[in-house]
Write an enzyme that holds these catalytic residues in place. Structure first.
Site, PDB file in Angstrom:
ATOM      1  N   THR A   1      -3.653   7.404  -0.945  1.00 37.75           N
ATOM      2  CA  THR A   1      -3.873   6.884  -2.293  1.00 37.75           C
ATOM      3  C   THR A   1      -4.673   5.595  -2.184  1.00 37.75           C
ATOM      4  O   THR A   1      -4.951   5.120  -1.077  1.00 37.75           O
ATOM      5  CB  THR A   1      -2.523   6.581  -2.977  1.00 37.75           C
ATOM      6  N   THR A   2      -5.034   5.035  -3.306  1.00 37.55           N
ATOM      7  CA  THR A   2      -5.545   3.660  -3.309  1.00 37.55           C
ATOM      8  C   THR A   2      -4.879   2.904  -4.450  1.00 37.55           C
ATOM      9  O   THR A   2      -4.932   3.335  -5.601  1.00 37.55           O
ATOM     10  CB  THR A   2      -7.078   3.605  -3.499  1.00 37.55           C
TER      11      THR A   2
END
Lengths: 265, 259
Positions: A42-43
């Site tokens: 994810t970010t």
């Protein structure tokens, strides 16, 4: 005798409703590597701007190379002034966020006072420490960012804390990013904050554009980070944490900013 | 000796008398529904008496402060464990009372070698699934009943009845907060006056109608001795929790004429 400490986790444990995870016997740590080595696909990004903190996360959930879901919520409010941004195992991350939210509520209602910032940070550390066996087995690491805006007292103002998988917490001054896409944008964030214009001087519109640009950049190079998908109108999740509380940035506003950036069109 | 049935009944009767003696001086708590939600009002010499239980649930008690604290803590624990195991929307007043507070108080009342809870409780829920269950009152013996538009707990049954009679059959829940405050304050005073007359054993006075002068004197006396406390469950609040303690500024409009 009733427990009057206001510790909700202890109540659950006493009632056997919060079993502590164990490392399975015969488990081979060589197979999955050390804690934290597992992908946190994810970010997540949080940055302090003029009025508070913007917290953003992409919407993609992955399992290996497979995109499982494109509308995952990774930024969750835990009370009226703080949010948790999550990377790691969704099941454990959501459970930790849920436990944190209910624990804060329970403390405030039983003790008739808010849990201090140090107390809240400590509670999240305990939950991460309790989760260590799951992280060790490679199936449940959680690496959150905790963002809060204290309305009064010596710690008044916006704060961003990041945690390691063992539960240690560190405060960052300007910005913080975690997840598999974070190494891609970390240098760019430092550069912009140091040599372009400090984030703390930017207004919300400017800071929001920057956040969307960074998430798009991360999505370009990290397969586990979902970008803006114009065909399905899937936008990242962005929340503002200010002295006025926590509010979602509406998708209409995100659409306007994307248009102005000519991103994804 | 208590295994003899009549002795046990005797002991229970003694407990009822003991509880009535202990509770009779309590300041009443009034609950009324209004347009934006639910209002609870009472007087206190200082410590808080109105409490948040869960997002849409509030409680208040009359009686021994330590017992009210235990019951408050118990119902909060039950609500939050329920919210954790199921969900926030599964926390309902009906279940909190029927499976939580009621049995807890009944068990303490029945154990005649231990002290019962010297307390009566009123609990309110904002927008329950059944509108007839907006309020629950729970007596010290664990018996409970629900109501839709108004509720009262007091030191004596007559005092609580006087409050409900003063509120009348008026079931208009669309009144403003200001109007609800005035109604609740007036009804609280009626309950207080009734209790004082009983306490003074003014039997001839007991049936005398309550006048405006009596109400002014009762509220003025409460303000001299402490303060009026009020809280709402307000569905218009943007936060998850709908509980809000009213400030002195919120109450000033209703109280100014009594100062």
């Amino acid at each position: 005798m009733l427990d009057d400490s206001g510790d909700f986790l202890s109540i659950l444990k006493e009632r056997g409703q919060l079993p502590s995870p164990q490392v399975a016997s015969g488990f081979d740590t060589e197979r999955v590597g050390p804690p934290g080595a597992q992908t946190e696909g994810t970010t997540i990004l949080a940055l302090r701007y003029r009025d508070g903190v913007l917290v953003a996360g992409d919407r993609r959930a992955t399992a290996g190379n497979v995109v499982v879901y494109d509308r995952a919520a990774k930024v969750l409010s835990v009370d009226d002034r703080s949010v948790l941004a999550l990377s790691g195992s969704p099941a454990n991350a959501y459970e930790i966020a849920r436990l944190l939210e209910i624990s804060f509520q329970h403390y405030r209602r039983t003790q008739l006072q808010e849990l201090s910032l140090d107390g809240r940070l400590r509670m999240l550390s305990r939950l991460l420490k309790d989760n260590l066996p799951m992280a060790l087995q490679g199936i449940g690491a959680v690496v959150p960012i905790y963002i809060t805006h204290e309305v009064s007292g010596p710690q008044a103002g916006g704060h961003i804390y990041f945690y390691d998988v063992l539960g240690a917490n560190f405060e960052t001054v300007d910005f913080c990013t975690t997840g598999s896409g974070s190494p891609i944008i970390r240098g760019a964030l430092y550069f912009l904050n140091r040599w372009e214009r400090p984030f703390a001087e930017r207004d919300e519109s400017d800071a929001l554009r920057l956040v969307l640009q960074m998430l798009e950049t991360a999505a370009e190079f990290d397969t586990a980070t979902g970008g803006f998908k114009s065909t399905a109108a899937i936008y990242p999740q962005v929340m503002r944490v200010t002295g006025d509380g926590i509010t979602d940035i509406p998708e209409a506003d995100l659409a306007t900013h994307y248009s102005s950036l000519q991103v994804g069109s | 000796m208590l295994d003899e049935p009549y002795r046990w009944v005797d002991a229970i009767r003694n407990r009822r008398d003991y509880l009535e003696d202990q509770l009779e001086g309590a300041s009443p708590v009034v609950g009324v529904a209004y347009a934006a939600g639910v209002l609870l009002l009472t007087s206190t010499p200082g410590p808080r008496k109105l409490f948040e239980v869960y997002n849409q649930v509030a409680s208040a008690g009359v009686g021994h402060p330590a017992d009210i604290e235990k019951l408050r803590k118990a119902i909060i624990d039950i609500a939050h464990v329920e919210a954790f195991n199921l969900s926030a929307s599964d926390v309902s007043l009906q279940r909190l009372v029927a499976f939580g507070l009621g049995p807890l108080m009944k068990a303490a009342f029945d154990e005649i070698f231990r002290s019962p809870f010297i307390a009566r409780m009123v609990v309110a829920e904002l927008d329950p699934s059944d509108p007839l269950e907006t309020f629950y009152t729970i007596d010290a013996d664990g018996s409970f009943s629900s109501s839709a538009a108004a509720a009262a707990i007091a030191g004596t049954a007559d005092s609580a009845e006087a409050i409900l009679a003063r509120l009348g059959k008026d079931d208009d829940r669309q009144v403003s907060l200001e109007e609800a405050l005035s109604r609740a304050l007036d009804a609280w005073a009626a309950g207080r006056i009734q209790a004082e007359r009983e306490d003074a054993e003014e039997e001839l006075e007991a049936d005398r109608p309550i006048t405006d002068e009596d109400v002014v004197a009762a509220i003025g006396g409460a303000l001299d001795a402490g303060r009026i406390e009020a809280a709402v469950l307000d569905r218009t609040l943007p936060t998850k929790t709908k509980f809000r303690l009213l400030t002195e500024a919120d109450l000033e409009g209703a109280l100014a004429q009594f100062r």
